[in-house]
Design a protein around this motif. Structure first.
Motif, mmCIF file in Angstrom:
data_model
loop_
_atom_site.group_PDB
_atom_site.id
_atom_site.type_symbol
_atom_site.label_atom_id
_atom_site.label_comp_id
_atom_site.label_asym_id
_atom_site.label_seq_id
_atom_site.Cartn_x
_atom_site.Cartn_y
_atom_site.Cartn_z
ATOM 1 N N ALA A 170 2.283 6.816 -1.554
ATOM 2 C CA ALA A 170 3.359 7.712 -1.986
ATOM 3 C C ALA A 170 3.057 8.311 -3.362
ATOM 4 N N MET A 171 2.572 7.485 -4.290
ATOM 5 C CA MET A 171 2.276 7.992 -5.639
ATOM 6 C C MET A 171 1.118 8.985 -5.613
ATOM 7 N N ALA A 172 0.114 8.714 -4.780
ATOM 8 C CA ALA A 172 -0.994 9.672 -4.647
ATOM 9 C C ALA A 172 -0.464 11.010 -4.142
ATOM 10 N N ALA A 173 0.438 10.966 -3.160
ATOM 11 C CA ALA A 173 1.021 12.196 -2.614
ATOM 12 C C ALA A 173 1.850 12.930 -3.666
ATOM 13 N N LEU A 174 2.626 12.195 -4.460
ATOM 14 C CA LEU A 174 3.449 12.806 -5.515
ATOM 15 C C LEU A 174 2.587 13.479 -6.576
ATOM 16 N N THR A 192 0.829 -1.222 0.000
ATOM 17 C CA THR A 192 0.000 0.000 0.000
ATOM 18 C C THR A 192 0.856 1.261 0.000
ATOM 19 N N LYS A 193 2.015 1.196 0.647
ATOM 20 C CA LYS A 193 2.857 2.392 0.775
ATOM 21 C C LYS A 193 3.190 3.015 -0.577
ATOM 22 N N SER A 194 3.436 2.183 -1.582
ATOM 23 C CA SER A 194 3.775 2.739 -2.899
ATOM 24 C C SER A 194 2.593 3.473 -3.519
ATOM 25 N N PHE A 195 1.372 3.023 -3.220
ATOM 26 C CA PHE A 195 0.158 3.691 -3.718
ATOM 27 C C PHE A 195 -0.023 5.038 -3.008
ATOM 28 N N ASP A 227 -10.205 11.772 2.879
ATOM 29 C CA ASP A 227 -9.312 10.785 3.495
ATOM 30 C C ASP A 227 -8.404 10.126 2.455
ATOM 31 N N TRP A 228 -7.317 9.517 2.941
ATOM 32 C CA TRP A 228 -6.297 8.943 2.055
ATOM 33 C C TRP A 228 -6.895 7.863 1.151
ATOM 34 N N LYS A 229 -7.916 7.151 1.639
ATOM 35 C CA LYS A 229 -8.534 6.080 0.853
ATOM 36 C C LYS A 229 -9.126 6.635 -0.436
ATOM 37 N N SER A 230 -9.839 7.743 -0.303
ATOM 38 C CA SER A 230 -10.450 8.369 -1.484
ATOM 39 C C SER A 230 -9.400 8.971 -2.403
ATOM 40 N N LEU A 231 -8.329 9.511 -1.805
ATOM 41 C CA LEU A 231 -7.271 10.124 -2.616
ATOM 42 C C LEU A 231 -6.503 9.075 -3.415
ATOM 43 N N VAL A 232 -6.214 7.921 -2.813
ATOM 44 C CA VAL A 232 -5.549 6.834 -3.541
ATOM 45 C C VAL A 232 -6.457 6.319 -4.656
ATOM 46 N N GLN A 233 -7.737 6.224 -4.348
ATOM 47 C CA GLN A 233 -8.717 5.788 -5.355
ATOM 48 C C GLN A 233 -8.710 6.763 -6.539
ATOM 49 N N GLN A 234 -8.727 8.028 -6.220
ATOM 50 C CA GLN A 234 -8.826 9.082 -7.240
ATOM 51 C C GLN A 234 -7.530 9.245 -8.037
#
Length: 514
Positions: free
Chosen positions: A100-104, A95-98, A208-215
């Motif tokens: 991190a990529m969402a944050a980038l 999950t960490k790579s996901f 939340d981070w869940k929605s941001l990773v999804q998006q």
């Protein structure tokens, strides 16, 4: 003005093109027939050696295509459900790579400021001066170089789930300490940085981070069989692999009952996915953000995420890990290949995701067992990389490695059994009658810890999602409990013949009086 007519392609040309494309695909498959045969034989040899009955899902990617898939074993032994291409596995720390990529991607869009310090991003928290919150930035959180640790936050987020979301900042302020083993700027792997990053992302963007990773990641990659929420996956009727173990004298496949829930799906480990969906992620990782002929993620972000941003020096099996990127371990294999990877671990789960850019090869292995699977996953992935790196005497080498790994596993299991026999010889050191330790213990920050006497002198402990087996003896006024696969200690505080508190993994609960 005369309109130009659309160009017509002769039918014979179209047919020729289709035949050509079909031939290309045919030859591409033929190229890997030898590999598929060799790998299938090794999988059979390895799983038979260990008597593996648990669920395994494997996908091998070469360049931009899946060239191999295999689905074995049980998704749920109690219900006799087998693993299929539709089975979702918990991917744990991959999950960490996901995240991190969402944050980038959010930084690239100007929505997240990597130049701001932790103190600036969370100004309402009064961080102790020795934590260096003025220096810690998002990059340090992503690369495990922040120099801070918070065990209560990690345990609540990953295991018990017994926290109020509104108290997380208080827990962050009260229990964050300097990591003495790895001060600011030095690498030490931990979930803490990513959990804090998840809190920052939600505060900064109101989502939340869940929605941001999804998006930011799952939707662009069209990972339609991947979820950040256990409840939604269940509601959708998706097939989810249950946790198991075979770590017993009979090598019997046994169902474990500690499962992830929404309250323990966090930014450091909180995604469910299929091997096929993870193979899409692999194609993007290997092809600089491109899949299906479309640039879904900026190539510079993908390439930068896989570079060494922190130095590490540790061994994992035969891998020499020398660097950490943005959510990626970077290691050297015994053949000298550079392996970009991340593995995951949780009760009854062990996924692996790894690739070698030089050969364009990536391997996804999902397993719903957390002991035997460590050895097997390493062997099954390493075989693929060495095959494409043309290791001499490949099959002989891996037969020897298989024997070596299995012998080491047998020794470790024997050692574990001897340890359990030693534990069974311990005598109780509870100063008061068992019944006086039973009761409800509460904390404003950590929820409720319940100690119940199920039979005379037999105690079990429940903390949020966790429920123990019958407790066994430990030191004075303490009991040992197993919740999941690992043991932990509940220490009681006794004064004047009364039990006042219970402490579990640094979390203190006060006993309620009636």
């Amino acid at each position: 003005m005369k309109k130009s007519k659309p160009m017509k392609i002769p039918i014979i040309t179209l047919l020729t093109l289709l035949v050509f494309l079909s031939s290309c695909n045919k030859y591409k498959k033929l190229d890997y027939l030898e590999f598929n045969k060799a790998y299938t034989n090794f999988i059979e040899l390895a799983t038979n050696e260990y008597g593996a009955k648990y669920g395994i899902a494997i996908a091998v990617v070469k360049d931009d295509s899946i060239i191999f898939e295999k689905y074995l074993g049980m998704a749920d032994v109690d219900k006799n459900i087998k693993v299929s291409k539709n089975t979702l596995f918990y991917i744990a720390s991959i999950t960490k790579s996901f995240t991190a990529m969402a944050a980038l991607r959010l930084e690239a869009k100007g929505k997240l400021d990597f130049d701001k310090s932790l103190a600036e991003l969370l100004p309402e928290i009064n961080f102790a001066p020795d934590l260096k919150a003025d220096s810690i930035k998002i990059e340090h959180l992503i690369t495990h170089t922040s120099g801070i640790e918070n065990n209560p936050l990690r345990n609540l987020k990953a295991y018990s789930g017994s926290y109020d979301k509104n108290n997380l900042q208080t827990i962050l302020e009260k229990f964050t300490v300097v990591n003495e083993d790895a001060p600011f700027g030095k690498f030490e792997y931990t979930n803490t940085g990513y959990i804090i990053l998840g809190m920052i992302m939600e505060k900064e963007l109101g989502v939340d981070w869940k929605s941001l990773v999804q998006q930011e990641v799952l939707q662009p990659l069209k990972m339609k069989h991947t979820s950040t929420q256990m409840s939604k996956a269940i509601e959708q009727g998706l097939e989810i692999a249950k946790p198991h173990t075979q770590n017993n004298d009979e090598n019997k496949l046994v169902r474990l009952f500690l499962e992830k829930k929404d309250n323990t799906m966090h930014a450091a480990g909180g995604i469910l996915s299929t091997a096929k969906d993870m193979a899409r992620y692999m194609v993007v990782a290997l092809n600089n953000g491109k899949i299906d002929g479309e640039q879904v993620i900026d190539s510079n972000l993908v390439k930068n995420s896989q570079l060494k941003h922190a130095k590490q020096n540790r061994m994992w099996y035969d891998l020499k890990r020398f660097g950490y990127g943005y959510g990626w371990n970077i290691a050297t294999t015994p053949l000298g290949d550079t392996l970009v990877h991340h593995f995951g671990s949780f009760t009854g789960m062990h996924p692996q995701f790894s690739f070698v850019r030089e050969t364009g090869v990536g391997v996804v292995i999902m397993a719903n067992e957390g002991k035997i699977s460590y050895d097997l996953n390493m062997l099954l992935s390493a075989y693929v990389f060495d095959y494409f790196s043309k290791r001499e005497n490949l099959d002989t080498h891996y037969k020897d490695k298989l024997k070596e790994y299995h012998e080491n596993y047998t020794k470790k299991k024997k050692s574990d059994t001897e340890y359990m026999i030693k534990l069974a010889k311990r005598t109780w050191k509870l100063e008061l009658p068992f019944s006086l330790y039973a009761g409800t213990y509460t904390s404003d920050l950590f929820g409720t810890l319940l100690v119940k006497e199920v039979e005379e002198n037999k105690l079990i402990v429940t903390i949020g999602n966790l429920k123990s087996d019958i407790a066994t003896p430990h030191r004075t006024n303490a009991i040992r409990v197993v919740m999941g696969e690992e043991g932990s200690v509940v220490q009681f505080v006794v004064n004047d013949g009364k039990v006042e508190k219970a402490i579990w993994k640094g979390l203190t609960f006060t006993k309620m009086t009636h």
